[in-house]
Design an enzyme around this catalytic site. Structure first.
Site, PDB file in Angstrom:
ATOM      1  N   ASP A   1      -5.027   0.014   9.330  1.00 38.20           N
ATOM      2  CA  ASP A   1      -4.733  -0.065   7.899  1.00 38.20           C
ATOM      3  C   ASP A   1      -5.229  -1.346   7.240  1.00 38.20           C
ATOM      4  O   ASP A   1      -5.086  -1.496   6.023  1.00 38.20           O
ATOM      5  CB  ASP A   1      -3.204  -0.043   7.696  1.00 38.20           C
TER       6      ASP A   1
ATOM      7  N   LYS B   1       0.857  -1.198   0.000  1.00 40.08           N
ATOM      8  CA  LYS B   1       0.000   0.000   0.000  1.00 40.08           C
ATOM      9  C   LYS B   1       0.888   1.243   0.000  1.00 40.08           C
ATOM     10  O   LYS B   1       1.851   1.316   0.757  1.00 40.08           O
ATOM     11  CB  LYS B   1      -0.872   0.001   1.252  1.00 40.08           C
TER      12      LYS B   1
END
Ligand code: C5P
Length: 299
Positions: free
Chosen positions: A141, A14
């Site tokens: 996250d 990410k």
């Protein structure tokens, strides 16, 4: 249909193209706003049927990641088993190719991939919304990594809205080999942009429109992370000098930084010249990953 005996999932890195921090909340987390994308550089996860839940870590960054009870993938697997009342186990093998504690959400992506994989292996039929709720227990996250597509993150990171696909863009990811702990970076944070960036309503026309938008934003965690790991400043200086970069910035809480390019050739020549100058740094040229699952297949 016979249930799968084994499933394979990828866990793409990410990258936070920007990250603005708001107030500290009563739960100790900070509100934030971020545009997250996923690179086609990924850990790989093999999950096989087994009597107990177990995890083995292999791959170039295995040594940096103890496969103990605190591993996010195992934590997520146990949450899912208890949520769904599953008694079966699973043997999870993680090939760790994304650097650890690097601002690329590697541990979160692994946990999300474990949830997607076990959902298939155990034939649970849970929707991605349900998986995201379970994912939030493993870290702020993890929910955004369930779809692994371009996303707008809010709240402490767990509120996720998917975005139209982004224009063709290329990323050079560079990590100087210094692990950085997210909690320490937040603890050193002094200057915050606050919240209120307008979420893009329409798709960006091209990579230049995307970087034009990004130039009005920042990563608020860059200064505190540089304070902890001055090597981040060196990385940003080096990649800022590479030809044809459109934007350079740190991702997440660091230490990985990225440079955006308009095409594959520019990215690869920048990679080659950086590797000559800084052979000890981890560098990779990536495109943006297709979603883990096409939106039309989301349940
Ligand atoms: O969710 P995760 O465990 O990855 O977060 C690590 C630490 O980073 C938190 O314990 C908190 O100190 C900090 N953090 C924060 N605000 C966020 C995300 C993380 O303060 N939105």
């Amino acid at each position: 249909m016979t249930p799968d005996a084994r499933v394979i999932e990828t866990a793409p890195a990410k990258v936070n193209l920007f990250l603005h921090v708001g107030d500290r909340r009563t739960d100790g987390y900070h509100d934030l706003e971020s545009l997250a994308v996923f690179a086609d550089c990924a850990d790989t996860i093999l999950i096989e049927r087994g009597d107990a839940l177990s995890l083995t870590v292999a791959g170039p960054f295995a040594a940096a990641l103890p496969a103990d009870e605190n591993n996010l993938g195992l934590l997520a697997a146990r949450r899912l088993a208890s949520h769904a009342g599953v008694r079966a186990g699973a043997r999870i093998t993680l090939a760790k190719k994304i650097p650890v504690a690097a601002g690329l959400g590697g541990g979160s992506a692994d946990a999300a991939a474990v949830l997607r994989g076990l959902n298939r292996l155990w034939s649970l039929g849970l929707s991605h919304d349900e998986l995201r709720e379970i994912a939030a227990c493993a870290g702020a996250d993890v929910p955004v990594c369930i779809d692994s597509g371009p996303a707008w993150m809010e709240g402490r990171g767990e509120r996720v809205a998917s975005l139209p696909s982004l224009p063709e863009s290329w990323l050079l990811l560079v990590n100087p080999g210094v692990p950085v702990r997210t909690s320490e970076v937040f603890a050193k944070l002094r200057r915050r942009s606050g919240l209120g960036v307008e979420r893009p309503a329409a798709a960006f026309e091209d990579v230049h429109a995307l970087t034009w938008f990004l130039r009005s934003t920042a990563n608020d965690l860059e200064d505190p992370a540089k304070n902890i790991a001055p090597e981040i400043g060196e990385v940003l200086e080096e990649i800022g000098k590479l030809p044809k970069t459109l934007l350079t910035r740190m991702s997440g809480s660091g230490a990985t930084c990225f440079a955006i390019f308009a095409n594959h050739d520019d990215t690869c020549s920048a990679l080659a010249s950086l590797q000559l100058r800084r052979p000890a740094w981890w560098c990779t040229a990536c495109g943006l990953a297709p979603r883990a699952i096409a939106p039309s297949q989301l349940r």
